[in-house]
Write an enzyme that holds these catalytic residues in place. Structure first.
Site, PDB file in Angstrom:
ATOM      1  N   CYS A  86       0.816  -1.209   0.000  1.00 40.69           N
ATOM      2  CA  CYS A  86       0.000   0.000   0.000  1.00 40.69           C
ATOM      3  C   CYS A  86       0.858   1.271   0.000  1.00 40.69           C
ATOM      4  O   CYS A  86       1.520   1.535  -1.002  1.00 40.69           O
ATOM      5  CB  CYS A  86      -1.011  -0.055   1.132  1.00 40.69           C
ATOM      6  SG  CYS A  86      -2.440   0.975   0.799  1.00 40.69           S
ATOM      7  N   HIS A 170      -3.394  -5.095   1.551  1.00 41.80           N
ATOM      8  CA  HIS A 170      -2.780  -5.335   2.872  1.00 41.80           C
ATOM      9  C   HIS A 170      -2.756  -6.812   3.248  1.00 41.80           C
ATOM     10  O   HIS A 170      -3.625  -7.259   4.027  1.00 41.80           O
ATOM     11  CB  HIS A 170      -3.566  -4.585   3.944  1.00 41.80           C
ATOM     12  CG  HIS A 170      -3.376  -3.113   3.902  1.00 41.80           C
ATOM     13  ND1 HIS A 170      -2.412  -2.469   4.644  1.00 41.80           N
ATOM     14  CD2 HIS A 170      -4.010  -2.160   3.194  1.00 41.80           C
ATOM     15  CE1 HIS A 170      -2.464  -1.179   4.407  1.00 41.80           C
ATOM     16  NE2 HIS A 170      -3.432  -0.959   3.526  1.00 41.80           N
ATOM     17  N   GLU A 172      -1.042  -8.250   5.316  1.00 42.40           N
ATOM     18  CA  GLU A 172      -0.766  -8.422   6.748  1.00 42.40           C
ATOM     19  C   GLU A 172      -2.045  -8.351   7.581  1.00 42.40           C
ATOM     20  O   GLU A 172      -2.025  -8.618   8.773  1.00 42.40           O
ATOM     21  CB  GLU A 172       0.276  -7.389   7.220  1.00 42.40           C
ATOM     22  CG  GLU A 172      -0.219  -5.965   7.447  1.00 42.40           C
ATOM     23  CD  GLU A 172      -0.518  -5.182   6.162  1.00 42.40           C
ATOM     24  OE1 GLU A 172      -0.456  -5.756   5.063  1.00 42.40           O
ATOM     25  OE2 GLU A 172      -0.842  -3.989   6.294  1.00 42.40           O
TER      26      GLU A 172
END
Ligand code: GLN
Length: 195
Positions: A86, A170, A172
């Protein structure tokens, strides 16, 4: 859960740029995969790392803080694999650090869909990958040697340019560790080359 546990890998140390943004989530996921993690706030902390993650956050703040601490030049000199997500993708593009051969537009998904989730086809993967997009950058130009690993609506959202892996979403923020595993494979390839 044990039989589905991701493969772990030990002996690699990954830095996560911790000046701003989602660094804790990246660190947790990398630790889960067996990597040692260092939170990087100063240029000298890049020494000896096998790879670096530049997380999501707010790219203008990111770039300002990186410049302030001399991390922009340090990241330019860093020779190991780098994974940007990002805002991390924005930081690495041609218009900023100039390390990845692409150009992105910030916040370029329309207002209505500024943040959304979508299933993505991951190159070499059987199951779709859930992509979490939060005011994500959109790829405007892509260099000829950049490999597209996942698309959303026909547009690249996960790409590899040599030792750089960048995602506009994202990885994560979900439980799916495959993109981080892909990054650690890149790290292993590069460490193998250096050894
Ligand atoms: N919109 C942010 C920026 O332009 C990036 C968003 C994110 O990293 N989640 O910097």
């Amino acid at each position: 859960m044990v039989e589905n546990a991701p493969p772990t890998l030990s002996g690699v140390t990954i830095g996560v740029l911790a000046v701003q943004g989602n660094f804790r989530e990246h660190a947790a996921m990398l630790r889960r995969l067996g990597a040692e993690v260092v939170e990087v706030r100063k240029p000298e902390q890049l020494a000896g790392l096998d790879g670096l993650v530049i997380p999501g956050g707010e790219s203008t703040t990111f770039i300002r803080l990186m410049r302030l601490y001399g991390l922009d030049e340090a990241v330019r000199r860093f020779e190991q694999p780098v994974f940007g997500t990002c805002a991390g993708m924005i930081v690495l593009d041609r218009d900023h650090l100039g390390l990845v051969d692409l150009v992105v537009d910030r916040n370029a998904y329309g207002r209505q869909v500024a943040s959304f989730e979508a299933d993505l086809d991951l190159a070499g993967g059987d199951e779709p990958l859930r992509g979490v997009f939060i005011r994500a950058p959109r790829v405007r130009e892509l260099g000829p040697d950049v490999e597209v690993l996942a698309k959303h609506d026909g547009e690249p959202v996960l790409v590899r340019d040599g030792r750089f892996l960048v995602a506009s979403f994202h990885p994560e923020l979900t439980d799916d560790t495959r993109v981080h595993e892909r990054f650690l494979e890149l790290v292993e390839e590069e460490t193998g080359v250096r050894a």
